[in-house]
Design a protein around this motif. Structure first.
Motif, PDB file in Angstrom:
ATOM      1  N   VAL A  99       0.835  -1.198   0.000  1.00  0.00           N
ATOM      2  CA  VAL A  99       0.000   0.000   0.000  1.00  0.00           C
ATOM      3  C   VAL A  99       0.876   1.256   0.000  1.00  0.00           C
ATOM      4  O   VAL A  99       0.616   2.219  -0.733  1.00  0.00           O
ATOM      5  CB  VAL A  99      -0.947   0.001   1.214  1.00  0.00           C
ATOM      6  CG1 VAL A  99      -1.616   1.359   1.382  1.00  0.00           C
ATOM      7  CG2 VAL A  99      -1.996  -1.103   1.061  1.00  0.00           C
ATOM      8  N   ILE A 100       1.931   1.247   0.803  1.00  0.00           N
ATOM      9  CA  ILE A 100       2.837   2.394   0.853  1.00  0.00           C
ATOM     10  C   ILE A 100       3.468   2.633  -0.522  1.00  0.00           C
ATOM     11  O   ILE A 100       3.547   3.762  -1.007  1.00  0.00           O
ATOM     12  CB  ILE A 100       3.929   2.172   1.918  1.00  0.00           C
ATOM     13  CG1 ILE A 100       3.308   2.161   3.319  1.00  0.00           C
ATOM     14  CG2 ILE A 100       5.000   3.258   1.831  1.00  0.00           C
ATOM     15  CD1 ILE A 100       4.279   1.800   4.425  1.00  0.00           C
ATOM     16  N   GLY A 101       3.926   1.552  -1.171  1.00  0.00           N
ATOM     17  CA  GLY A 101       4.517   1.697  -2.494  1.00  0.00           C
ATOM     18  C   GLY A 101       3.521   2.195  -3.518  1.00  0.00           C
ATOM     19  O   GLY A 101       3.845   3.057  -4.345  1.00  0.00           O
ATOM     20  N   CYS A 102       2.299   1.671  -3.465  1.00  0.00           N
ATOM     21  CA  CYS A 102       1.260   2.088  -4.409  1.00  0.00           C
ATOM     22  C   CYS A 102       0.932   3.567  -4.252  1.00  0.00           C
ATOM     23  O   CYS A 102       0.887   4.308  -5.240  1.00  0.00           O
ATOM     24  CB  CYS A 102       0.014   1.236  -4.193  1.00  0.00           C
ATOM     25  SG  CYS A 102      -1.418   1.750  -5.173  1.00  0.00           S
ATOM     26  N   VAL A 103       0.714   3.998  -3.036  1.00  0.00           N
ATOM     27  CA  VAL A 103       0.354   5.400  -2.801  1.00  0.00           C
ATOM     28  C   VAL A 103       1.514   6.321  -3.166  1.00  0.00           C
ATOM     29  O   VAL A 103       1.302   7.436  -3.655  1.00  0.00           O
ATOM     30  CB  VAL A 103      -0.096   5.607  -1.339  1.00  0.00           C
ATOM     31  CG1 VAL A 103      -0.366   7.079  -1.049  1.00  0.00           C
ATOM     32  CG2 VAL A 103      -1.354   4.791  -1.058  1.00  0.00           C
ATOM     33  N   SER A 104       2.732   5.863  -2.982  1.00  0.00           N
ATOM     34  CA  SER A 104       3.895   6.642  -3.409  1.00  0.00           C
ATOM     35  C   SER A 104       3.872   6.857  -4.917  1.00  0.00           C
ATOM     36  O   SER A 104       4.080   7.979  -5.412  1.00  0.00           O
ATOM     37  CB  SER A 104       5.187   5.923  -2.996  1.00  0.00           C
ATOM     38  OG  SER A 104       6.327   6.635  -3.430  1.00  0.00           O
ATOM     39  N   GLU A 105       3.616   5.794  -5.665  1.00  0.00           N
ATOM     40  CA  GLU A 105       3.532   5.904  -7.122  1.00  0.00           C
ATOM     41  C   GLU A 105       2.397   6.837  -7.544  1.00  0.00           C
ATOM     42  O   GLU A 105       2.554   7.673  -8.438  1.00  0.00           O
ATOM     43  CB  GLU A 105       3.318   4.526  -7.748  1.00  0.00           C
ATOM     44  CG  GLU A 105       4.535   3.634  -7.719  1.00  0.00           C
ATOM     45  CD  GLU A 105       5.649   4.146  -8.605  1.00  0.00           C
ATOM     46  OE1 GLU A 105       5.353   4.572  -9.748  1.00  0.00           O
ATOM     47  OE2 GLU A 105       6.811   4.139  -8.176  1.00  0.00           O
TER      48      GLU A 105
END
Length: 247
Positions: A224-230
């Motif tokens: 989730v952290i990686g997705c929201v960063s993107e």
């Protein structure tokens, strides 16, 4: 600066000419330096653009920039984007969503999410005005890494293990405030009002994402952290493009 290099090692694959000794809790405490790592990544992109612009057509140079951004981060955040897209496409409740994200295989939704995310970045970069482009290249990685801190600090964990839990375990309000203030000052120094607008939009968007994932999954994960960063990188680029298109 040890915690800065800890964050740099965690968020990128940039080799260091020395060994950084990790201590217990360093990862969480290093989150205060995530914006500076984002700024470092942005500076690398700006430097690469400076070298490529005189010798390559802009479409080719900008495609190399998107490629370099993916490579320097070890495609870690792109993996999160693909996993969350697959989870969203899966039918079922919370456990099904989490199981699909944990699966190492990529599905059709994940592949589509990756393609659309990268294509949006490329098209947005391609249309940015040359005046101020390198400042913009420094801004969007900065805000995306700051969003990671906002998403993780104080959040509930959808899983008791994994990167999400590791990031937030020793990070507190002080680290979040430090990261947000660093990002706000840097955004203002880079682009003035447009930079502050992008920072504000990223804060609101990340807050909404955090609220939604808490409702849907009961917390956040590393994916989730990686997705929201993107998504924050894309959001920032689109905002910059929109603000410049209307001037």
């Amino acid at each position: 600066m040890r915690l800065y290099f800890t964050a740099l090692q965690f968020l990128t694959i940039i080799p260091l000419p020395f060994t950084v000794r990790w201590r217990e809790g360093d990862l969480g405490r290093s989150m205060a330096f995530f914006p500076l790592v984002g700024l470092t990544i942005g500076a690398l992109l700006a430097g690469l653009d400076f070298c490529l612009a005189p010798i390559l057509p802009r479409p080719v140079a900008d495609l190399i920039l998107v490629t370099a951004l993916a490579l320097v981060t070890g495609v870690l955040h792109l993996d999160g984007l693909a996993d969350v897209c697959d989870g969203l496409a899966a039918r079922g409740g919370r456990e099904r969503f989490l199981a699909v994200m944990k699966d190492s295989r990529i599905g059709a939704a994940g592949a589509a999410g990756l393609f659309l995310g990268l294509f949006l970045k490329y098209q947005a970069l391609l249309q940015l005005p040359l005046a101020g482009k390198r400042e913009m290249l420094m801004l969007f990685p900065l805000l995306a890494r700051t969003a990671q801190v906002q998403l993780a600090v104080g959040a509930r964990q959808a899983r008791p293990d994994g990167l999400g839990a590791a990031c937030s375990a020793d990070a507190g309000v002080t680290h979040l405030v430090t990261a947000e203030l660093t990002a706000l000052v840097a955004s203002w120094l880079l682009l003035g009002v447009p930079g502050a607008v992008c920072w504000s939009a990223a804060v609101v968007f990340t807050g909404l994402c955090r609220w939604w994932f808490h409702r849907r999954l009961g917390g956040i994960t590393g994916d989730v952290i990686g997705c929201v960063s993107e998504l924050n990188e894309i959001l920032c680029l689109l905002l910059l493009l929109g603000m410049n298109f209307n001037t």
